[in-house]
Design an enzyme around this catalytic site. Structure first.
Site, short mmCIF file in Angstrom:
data_model
loop_
_atom_site.label_atom_id
_atom_site.label_comp_id
_atom_site.label_asym_id
_atom_site.label_seq_id
_atom_site.Cartn_x
_atom_site.Cartn_y
_atom_site.Cartn_z
N GLU A 27 53.62 11.54 16.94
CA GLU A 27 52.40 11.21 17.68
C GLU A 27 51.89 12.47 18.35
O GLU A 27 52.66 13.35 18.74
CB GLU A 27 52.69 10.13 18.73
CG GLU A 27 51.46 9.70 19.51
CD GLU A 27 51.70 8.47 20.38
OE1 GLU A 27 50.72 7.97 20.97
OE2 GLU A 27 52.85 8.02 20.47
N ASN A 72 49.99 5.05 21.07
CA ASN A 72 48.88 4.82 21.99
C ASN A 72 47.74 5.81 21.74
O ASN A 72 46.57 5.47 21.93
CB ASN A 72 49.36 4.93 23.44
CG ASN A 72 50.34 3.85 23.81
OD1 ASN A 72 50.49 2.85 23.11
ND2 ASN A 72 51.04 4.02 24.92
N ASN A 172 47.63 -0.17 17.04
CA ASN A 172 48.91 0.01 17.72
C ASN A 172 48.96 -0.80 19.00
O ASN A 172 48.04 -0.71 19.84
CB ASN A 172 49.11 1.49 18.08
CG ASN A 172 50.38 1.72 18.90
OD1 ASN A 172 51.48 1.66 18.37
ND2 ASN A 172 50.23 1.95 20.19
N GLU A 173 50.00 -1.63 19.15
CA GLU A 173 50.30 -2.35 20.39
C GLU A 173 49.06 -2.95 21.05
O GLU A 173 48.82 -2.78 22.25
CB GLU A 173 51.01 -1.41 21.37
CG GLU A 173 52.40 -1.01 20.90
CD GLU A 173 53.16 -0.16 21.90
OE1 GLU A 173 54.38 0.01 21.71
OE2 GLU A 173 52.56 0.33 22.88
N TYR A 244 62.45 -0.44 23.13
CA TYR A 244 63.12 0.72 23.72
C TYR A 244 64.15 0.23 24.72
O TYR A 244 63.97 -0.82 25.36
CB TYR A 244 62.11 1.63 24.43
CG TYR A 244 61.09 2.25 23.51
CD1 TYR A 244 61.40 3.37 22.75
CD2 TYR A 244 59.80 1.72 23.40
CE1 TYR A 244 60.47 3.95 21.90
CE2 TYR A 244 58.86 2.30 22.56
CZ TYR A 244 59.20 3.41 21.81
OH TYR A 244 58.28 3.98 20.99
N GLU A 292 58.63 1.30 16.06
CA GLU A 292 58.98 2.08 17.25
C GLU A 292 60.30 1.53 17.78
O GLU A 292 60.38 0.36 18.13
CB GLU A 292 57.91 2.04 18.33
CG GLU A 292 56.65 2.81 18.01
CD GLU A 292 55.69 2.92 19.19
OE1 GLU A 292 56.18 2.98 20.35
OE2 GLU A 292 54.47 2.94 18.96
N GLN A 353 60.62 9.32 18.92
CA GLN A 353 59.82 10.01 17.92
C GLN A 353 60.68 11.06 17.24
O GLN A 353 61.90 10.96 17.31
CB GLN A 353 58.59 10.59 18.59
CG GLN A 353 57.65 9.49 19.10
CD GLN A 353 56.27 9.99 19.50
OE1 GLN A 353 55.87 11.09 19.20
NE2 GLN A 353 55.56 9.14 20.21
#
Length: 502
Positions: A27, A72, A172-173, A244, A292, A353
């Site tokens: 990213e 993001n 994304n999200e 996460y 992710e 990442q």
């Protein structure tokens, strides 16, 4: 001595392991791109500015796909900013990470870098501040050979052949209030469905990922996934999952059992997807893209790293640069076990990442690149886990946790490649204090050779640094034995072990 028992049988298969499970994520965030993979003037950099020492580590890591450019970041990204002559590319505010994006690296440069490291791009389109037309434009630029405005623009920019990107993320999200363009599941589902159908008019064989919940702790978890799939089921191939983990209030026992949470997350999303399938009376199965996942000390970003004054937003700030410990690597290895345990439905995944930002690879400007502790479980698993994931019969003592109750002390997954005549077993000892001896009945596999390596440190908080890059590395596990098809191995407390059989 504490003991556990495991039985392997090649007839009991969970599913074939898709190489895309060993994906990662780049990213435009912090020093992932700038001062990470790209650093003109570094002693190892070529004419294109990419660090060859980092490229060598990415190849060693064994990364199959790389999700790009966010995250993001993508919800405010204009892909056109990153193509064409560099001197004409605009500098933009990145609202996601409170920094300045120079656009020195864009789709063409990243595609060349990905090809050089042997990875496939998973490209995310902006469905936060943009929509259908912009997704069609970047698809035309990336994948059409020639003869149209955007494909000819790519050629004029120096890339003759199309990038032929096969897998695309639809935003994304979008369930997250932090996301630019956040809205309801119904609104996002309609936009994602329209975008998917339009993209398939250009190429019906694209593989498309729709945004699932940004985490199992989201207040709309389950409801969001169901509503989005009801709107897009016929038009997409995957639903995304993100997770996460970090220790909460010093609770290391629950942290070591993070894979229990990942298991439940996966199984909940599978149940939701299959519910929509049943209601629609569909023959199609939606798989999961766990695009992710990692250990991430998220509280540090909120309390320390976050930049607030727009007048001081920098280029490539040092944010999210978690330094991983031996303990983190063991938890990380457990998360990989969970992904492989669900190989029938998790057919794509992206470690978030790749470089500097919550990453297995770290760099210093003008200086070295090195492997974090988490590098090793990923690289070894990517190298050894081939063929199919096996359904295991595991008998293990339990260990108590505050978050998940009593959980198995030993976690494990096994893979079997009949063609190569090879099998692998990956194990975690979750106990903070006890070693455990595991007996593995592999007699049905017909194996005669064994090797084993374990990642463990007496100081569970030990970590690798630029000055001491090999402080925590896997070492041969000399306790491992194979006799008449039975493997025995002793696992130290807080350890991750890989066993290779041939």
């Amino acid at each position: 001595m504490t003991q556990a028992h495991l039985t392997l049988d090649p007839h009991f298969v969970v599913g074939r392991i898709d190489r895309r499970v060993f994906g990662s994520f780049v990213e435009h965030l912090g020093r992932c791109v700038y001062d990470g993979i790209y650093e003109p003037g570094h002693p190892s950099s070529g004419e294109d500015g990419f660090r060859t020492d980092v490229m060598e580590l990415v190849r060693e890591l064994g990364v199959s796909t790389i999700r790009y450019p966010g995250g993001n970041f993508v919800s405010g990204y204009r892909w056109e900013d990153g193509v064409g002559p560099r001197e004409k590319r605009p500098r933009r505010l990145d609202l996601a990470w409170h920094s300045v994006e120079t656009n020195e690296i864009g789709l063409d440069e990243f595609a060349r870098w990905s090809e050089a490291v042997g990875s496939e791009i998973m490209y995310a389109v902006n469905l936060g501040t943009r929509g259908v037309q912009e997704a069609l434009d970047v698809l035309e630029y990336a994948n059409i050979h020639s003869g149209t405005a955007f494909s000819d623009q790519r050629i004029a920019n120096g890339t003759t052949e199309p990038h032929n990107i096969r897998i695309w993320c639809l935003g994304n999200e979008m369930d997250g209030p932090w996301q630019l363009g956040h809205g309801t599941a119904e609104d996002y589902g309609q936009l994602a469905g329209k975008t998917a159908r339009a993209m398939r008019q250009i190429d019906p064989d694209l593989e498309l990922v729709v945004c699932g919940s940004a985490g199992a702790g989201m207040p709309t978890f389950g409801q969001w996934d169901r509503a989005v799939l009801e709107a897009t089921y016929d038009d997409v191939d995957f639903i995304s999952c993100h997770a996460y983990y970090e220790p909460i209030d010093g609770d290391l026992s629950s942290f070591l059992a993070s894979a229990v949470n990942m298991d439940r997350f996966i199984e909940s999303v599978v149940a939701t997807a299959d519910h929509v399938k049943a209601v629609r009376r569909s023959e199609k199965t939606i798989n999961l893209s766990f695009d992710e996942w990692n250990v991430w000390y998220l509280s540090r970003y909120d309390n320390v790293d976050k930049i607030t004054d727009v007048a001081s937003w920098p280029k490539a700030p040092r944010i999210l640069e978690d330094s991983y410990t031996a303990l983190d690597a063991v938890v990380f290895g457990g998360l990989m076990i969970s992904l492989l345990r669900h190989a029938d439905r998790v057919t794509a995944a992206s470690l978030a990442q790749l470089v500097n930002v919550i990453a297995p690879i770290m760099t210093e400007p003008g200086g070295p690149a090195w492997r974090q502790t988490t590098f090793h479980p990923f690289a070894i698993t990517s190298r050894l886990a081939r063929g199919v994931s096996l359904e295991l019969k595991l008998e293990s003592p339990t260990t108590p946790t505050a978050l998940y109750g009593d959980v198995p002390m030993v976690d494990a997954v096994a893979t079997y490649d009949e063609t190569a005549g090879a099998a692998s077993v990956f194990l975690v000892n979750r106990s903070l204090t006890e070693e455990v001896t595991v007996e593995i009945d592999a007699s049905r596999l017909g194996m005669s050779e064994l090797s084993a390596e374990t990642l463990h440190d007496d100081d569970i908080h030990a970590r690798n640094t630029a000055d001491d890059p090999d402080r925590v590395v896997p070492a041969p596990n000399t306790s491992a034995r194979l006799h008449d098809g039975i493997v025995t191995v002793t696992l130290p407390a807080v350890s991750w072990t890989a066993i290779s059989l041939s």
